[in-house]
Enzyme design. Structure first.
Site, short mmCIF file in Angstrom:
data_model
loop_
_atom_site.label_atom_id
_atom_site.label_comp_id
_atom_site.label_asym_id
_atom_site.label_seq_id
_atom_site.Cartn_x
_atom_site.Cartn_y
_atom_site.Cartn_z
N ASP A 64 -6.65 -9.99 -4.97
CA ASP A 64 -5.83 -9.64 -3.81
C ASP A 64 -5.85 -8.16 -3.45
OD1 ASP A 64 -4.50 -8.81 -6.06
OD2 ASP A 64 -2.61 -9.81 -5.63
N HIS A 65 -6.25 -7.30 -4.39
CA HIS A 65 -6.20 -5.85 -4.13
C HIS A 65 -7.49 -5.32 -3.53
CE1 HIS A 65 -2.60 -5.97 -6.62
NE2 HIS A 65 -2.44 -4.67 -6.51
N ASP A 119 0.56 -6.22 -13.44
CA ASP A 119 0.94 -5.56 -12.20
C ASP A 119 2.43 -5.29 -12.28
OD1 ASP A 119 -0.20 -5.19 -9.16
OD2 ASP A 119 1.96 -5.55 -9.25
N ARG A 379 6.64 0.97 -2.01
CA ARG A 379 6.39 2.33 -2.50
C ARG A 379 5.97 3.21 -1.34
NH1 ARG A 379 3.54 0.17 -7.97
NH2 ARG A 379 5.51 -0.03 -9.06
N SER A 534 3.01 2.14 -10.77
CA SER A 534 2.16 0.99 -11.06
C SER A 534 1.91 0.81 -12.55
CB SER A 534 0.82 1.15 -10.33
OG SER A 534 -0.16 1.62 -11.22
N ARG A 536 -1.10 0.40 -13.74
CA ARG A 536 -2.53 0.63 -13.98
C ARG A 536 -2.75 1.41 -15.27
NH1 ARG A 536 -2.47 4.34 -8.72
NH2 ARG A 536 -1.68 2.35 -8.04
#
Ligand code: MIC
Ligand code: SF4
Length: 644
Positions: A64-65, A119, A379, A534, A536
């Site tokens: 999706d990203h 996520d 965000r 995030s 990440r």
């Protein structure tokens, strides 16, 4: 003493330890989710663990990203994830199907279960009564490999809702009100639990908007009870069988409490550049708008987008505004196509994007220089939209739609329309063509890796002493978008750490990589809430690759601290936060007796060799974390565990 809902679910899934606040424990993981920008690394790590299959009941790999395919990189990563999903028994959601959190709510979320996702907005699942925790990719790989997740028993924060929302106020205003009260670090160490009469008036997708953006509070997760609203949602999704009623005991005891009267809430906004810079919309009324972006995992449900379509029907988008809409799922897009609402959006002049994260992570639609962009996202960190000098304001879908028509921030009273009331279809679209279920017989399957996929850095055993120079000193609330920026240009390199490293700390300084290489690695010092945002793990893996050995701050955001530990970088806090002021960039720093200090056998001293002073720092983590750090990170630790 009555139990909170969070503790009831944790208790049911407890594998190791006791549910005493602050104690280390391990819970059973029923489900995991990954998305593509963190997922490539997750499946590389799973490969490195050398396991055959996973131990969860349901794991899903969403794409999706990284949906913009300007080169081969993203497509290569998608194929890698697809083949890894088949190999390990994971459901694969093709690009175009939608945003992981919206889809997971629609298709797989189950009240009372534990979901771990790579996520930070995984807590969206709390809207359906799950304990849904966002984590670094390696934690998710381990959760799949072992079916368990280590954590400390958290505190529980009650947010007691009374009343019901007035017309034009929405779930987005509820979470903005919570952010106004608690700030971006107010949720650290807590699960946020919603209680009270007011809960009943909120639909599951409203609740999901609230739990989704609970990530911005720094909370471990947020959760709503599972009740008639949950049953209603699951029934419409064709999954009534997954329902079970769940709630806290009447006399449950909480660690903190906030009461919100929903009937007093007016439309709100989070101003640049932080989700907790909250004001009432009236404070910015009349401000001209250049771009309006509607979508993201916070506000892209059927109800949200139907409200937008109702407001836009028969109107035109203002000539000076670019309106972009990214639906949350293919099901929603199909329903809106079937019922004509999509036509209303197009006729009004909206730009319709595919069902994906899109502009929320800077995957296209960067606004013009100096733009004012109104977004329904979660965000608004500086530069995240792709334009450094743009100002992003976070609002509800209704307020975004009105501004798209008038060209300026407009209060609903001035707009002169009744608030749209959306009637839900009895059955939601639920088609399978974007989902690939793993084959029964997976023997002999292997993964396909394109040339963009490079090996990721692994730390070695932690040495007894660490020395090096202070490479960078940052302020408060540094985000992972600062540490490892993400945008359309950089996301294709999520599986290529050497390439990403050129942009490390790019929003703060242009040359961190050069500094780190010239100094042969070193340390970073930060302020409060370091690493917010995030999940990440690239914000840890890239500094590791550049030789960062420890990060010393006033306080950490939860997921980033865990990612540092996972990658083998020491996360330390100043015992006396005022010591932060005594350090200058390029100071030579040293730690002695690191192992003894981690074990609590010696004091943890940070020696500033340049200025000639010593100050105390502390490591705040579990005994497991200490073992992980000593062996050079979670991958080394897990491999040893699996082999023994
Ligand atoms: C985000 O919203 O910042 C992201 C992109 O979804 C991240 C994950 C990532 O960086 O890949 C998140 O929220 O964890
Ligand atoms: Fe995607 Fe944005 Fe949600 Fe992150 S916050 S998962 S980028 S939609």
């Amino acid at each position: 003493m009555g139990k909170t809902l969070a503790y009831k679910i944790l208790e049911k899934n407890l594998q190791v330890g006791t549910l005493t606040q602050g104690e280390e424990l391990s819970i059973r993981v029923n489900q995991t989710l990954t998305q593509d920008s963190t997922g490539t690394m997750v499946y590389l790590q799973l490969e490195a663990m050398g396991i055959d299959s996973i131990k969860t009941d349901r794991s899903v790999a969403y794409i999706d990203h990284n949906t913009l395919q300007a080169g081969f990189e993203n497509a290569d990563d998608h194929l890698f994830i697809q083949t890894a999903a088949a190999k390990y028994g994971i459901v694969f959601s093709k690009p175009g199907n939608g945003i992981c959190h919206q889809l997971h709510l629609e298709r797989f979320g189950k009240p009372g279960e534990v979901l771990i996702g790579s996520d930070s907005h995984t807590p969206t699942g709390g809207g359906i009564g799950m304990i849904a925790i966002g984590s670094g990719g390696l934690d998710v790989a381990v959760a799949m490999a072992k079916g368990s997740y280590p954590m400390k028993a958290p505190k529980v924060y009650e947010i007691h809702l009374i009343g019901s929302l007035p017309p034009w106020s929405s779930a987005k205003d509820v979470i903005l009100e919570v952010l106004r009260n608690l700030s971006v670090k107010g949720g650290v160490g807590y699960i946020i639990e919603y209680t009270g009469e007011g809960v009943k008036s909120l639909s599951v997708t409203d609740r999901a908007t609230i739990t989704n953006m609970g990530a911005e509070l720094g909370a471990t997760t947020s959760i709503f009870p599972s009740d008639e609203q949950t049953l209603d949602f699951l029934t419409r999704q064709g999954r009534a069988g997954d329902y079970q009623p769940l709630a806290a005991d009447e006399d449950a005891v909480y660690d903190a409490r906030l009461e919100i009267d929903l009937s007093t809430l007016v439309p709100m906004v989070a101003k640049p550049h932080s989700p907790d810079a909250v004001a009432t919309l009236s404070e910015i009324a009349g401000m001209k708008v250049d771009q309006v972006a509607i979508g993201s995992c916070t506000n892209s449900s059927y109800t949200d987008l139907m409200k937008v379509a109702t407001i836009l029907k028969g109107k035109s988008v203002h000539p000076n505004v670019s309106l972009v809409i990214s639906p949350g799922s293919s099901n929603i897009l199909k329903m809106m196509s079937d019922n004509g609402a999509l036509g209303d959006l197009i006729a009004a002049g909206a730009r319709i994007l595919e069902a994906a994260c899109g502009p929320c992570i800077g995957m296209g639609q960067a606004p013009k220089s100096g733009a004012i962009s109104l977004r329904t996202f979660n965000r608004n960190f500086q530069g995240r939209c792709g334009t450094m000098d743009a100002d992003v304001y976070l609002v509800s879908p209704e307020m975004a739609a009105i501004a798209a028509i008038t060209g300026e921030v407009t209060l609903p009273a001035e707009y002169g329309m009744e608030a749209p009331a959306i009637v839900l279809p009895e059955t939601f679209a639920n088609f399978e063509n974007y989902l690939i279920y793993p084959p029964e017989d997976r023997s002999g399957l292997s993964v396909v890796m394109g040339p963009n996929i490079k090996p990721f850095p692994l730390s070695g055993d932690l040495p007894e002493s660490l020395s090096g120079s202070l490479l960078l000193k940052t302020g408060d609330n540094i985000t992972t978008d600062d540490i490892m920026p993400s945008n359309a240009k950089l996301l294709p390199f999520r599986s290529n750490i050497p390439e990403l490293s050129k942009y490390c700390f790019g929003t703060i300084i242009p040359d961190f990589k050069m500094r780190a290489e010239a100094a042969g690695g070193g340390f970073v010092i930060g302020g409060d809430n370091y690493g917010q945002g995030s999940s990440r793990e690239h914000a840890a893996l890239v500094p590791l690759y550049l030789g960062v050995k420890a990060v010393i701050v006033k306080s950490f955001a939860r997921i980033h601290k865990k990612n540092l530990i996972n990658s083998g970088i020491l996360p330390l806090v100043f015992v006396n936060p005022a010591d932060y002021d005594r350090f200058n960039e390029t100071d030579e720093l040293k730690f002695n007796a690191v192992h003894d200090a981690l074990d609590g056998k010696a004091s943890f001293d940070l020696v500033n060799e340049t200025q000639g002073f010593v100050c105390k720092v502390a490591f705040e983590g579990s005994t497991r974390d200490v073992e992980v750090l000593k062996i050079g990170g979670t991958l080394n630790f897990t491999k040893k565990e699996i082999l023994s």
